[in-house]
Design a protein around this motif. Sequence first.
Motif, PDB file in Angstrom:
ATOM      1  N   ASN A   1       0.796  -1.228   0.000  1.00  0.00           N
ATOM      2  CA  ASN A   1       0.000   0.000   0.000  1.00  0.00           C
ATOM      3  C   ASN A   1       0.831   1.282   0.000  1.00  0.00           C
ATOM      4  O   ASN A   1       0.558   2.184  -0.799  1.00  0.00           O
ATOM      5  CB  ASN A   1      -0.979   0.003   1.174  1.00  0.00           C
ATOM      6  CG  ASN A   1      -2.032  -1.074   1.034  1.00  0.00           C
ATOM      7  OD1 ASN A   1      -2.181  -1.660  -0.026  1.00  0.00           O
ATOM      8  ND2 ASN A   1      -2.743  -1.335   2.098  1.00  0.00           N
TER       9      ASN A   1
ATOM     10  N   VAL B   1       2.477   1.737  -3.533  1.00  0.00           N
ATOM     11  CA  VAL B   1       1.531   2.134  -4.575  1.00  0.00           C
ATOM     12  C   VAL B   1       1.105   3.588  -4.382  1.00  0.00           C
ATOM     13  O   VAL B   1       1.003   4.349  -5.350  1.00  0.00           O
ATOM     14  CB  VAL B   1       0.315   1.185  -4.587  1.00  0.00           C
ATOM     15  CG1 VAL B   1      -0.761   1.682  -5.529  1.00  0.00           C
ATOM     16  CG2 VAL B   1       0.747  -0.217  -4.972  1.00  0.00           C
TER      17      VAL B   1
ATOM     18  N   THR C   1      -6.211   6.980  -3.419  1.00  0.00           N
ATOM     19  CA  THR C   1      -5.633   5.645  -3.304  1.00  0.00           C
ATOM     20  C   THR C   1      -6.073   4.973  -2.010  1.00  0.00           C
ATOM     21  O   THR C   1      -6.360   3.774  -2.005  1.00  0.00           O
ATOM     22  CB  THR C   1      -4.102   5.680  -3.379  1.00  0.00           C
ATOM     23  OG1 THR C   1      -3.591   6.557  -2.375  1.00  0.00           O
ATOM     24  CG2 THR C   1      -3.609   6.107  -4.738  1.00  0.00           C
TER      25      THR C   1
ATOM     26  N   THR D   1      -4.172  -6.506  -9.152  1.00  0.00           N
ATOM     27  CA  THR D   1      -3.524  -5.398  -8.464  1.00  0.00           C
ATOM     28  C   THR D   1      -2.119  -5.168  -9.000  1.00  0.00           C
ATOM     29  O   THR D   1      -1.664  -4.035  -9.111  1.00  0.00           O
ATOM     30  CB  THR D   1      -3.464  -5.668  -6.950  1.00  0.00           C
ATOM     31  OG1 THR D   1      -4.786  -5.833  -6.475  1.00  0.00           O
ATOM     32  CG2 THR D   1      -2.803  -4.530  -6.206  1.00  0.00           C
TER      33      THR D   1
ATOM     34  N   LEU E   1       0.503  -1.786 -11.129  1.00  0.00           N
ATOM     35  CA  LEU E   1       1.764  -1.508 -10.454  1.00  0.00           C
ATOM     36  C   LEU E   1       2.939  -1.736 -11.391  1.00  0.00           C
ATOM     37  O   LEU E   1       3.867  -0.930 -11.459  1.00  0.00           O
ATOM     38  CB  LEU E   1       1.897  -2.374  -9.199  1.00  0.00           C
ATOM     39  CG  LEU E   1       3.150  -2.167  -8.364  1.00  0.00           C
ATOM     40  CD1 LEU E   1       3.201  -0.745  -7.825  1.00  0.00           C
ATOM     41  CD2 LEU E   1       3.203  -3.167  -7.238  1.00  0.00           C
TER      42      LEU E   1
END
Length: 127
Positions: A28, A31, A50, A89, A93
């Motif tokens: 987290n 990102v 985010t 996810t 990224l």
Amino acid sequence: MLLIPLSTGPVTAVALVFLMALAGFTVNPVVTALAVRFAGDAPTLTSVLTTSAYNTGIAAGSALAGTALDSSLGLTGPALVGALSATLTLLPLIALTGTRRPARIVTQRTTPAPAPDGATAPVPSRH
């Protein structure tokens, strides 16, 4: 699904859940930092968005895993939902880390700007 047989014992299940949580807590901030880097003049808004996306993902993932648990997949349903969401996810990224853009630091000037060459700065009045 190589790790599913490992999770049958209580000690290994707790260890795997700990590793999963450790991975979740470390992804987290990375990102968010990447998103803020590309935010331009709105780093605060990007950080808030985010964080909202994480919370929405937690709620949606829990709902999907619960639905998968009630389906014919049974106990493997939540693991499949988790694997799919982890894959989805990682795609953005990977896309963000593949592009290089210089970091931009947005700050507010607290001192007056220097006067250009040949010009004199105004002298403050003393009234």
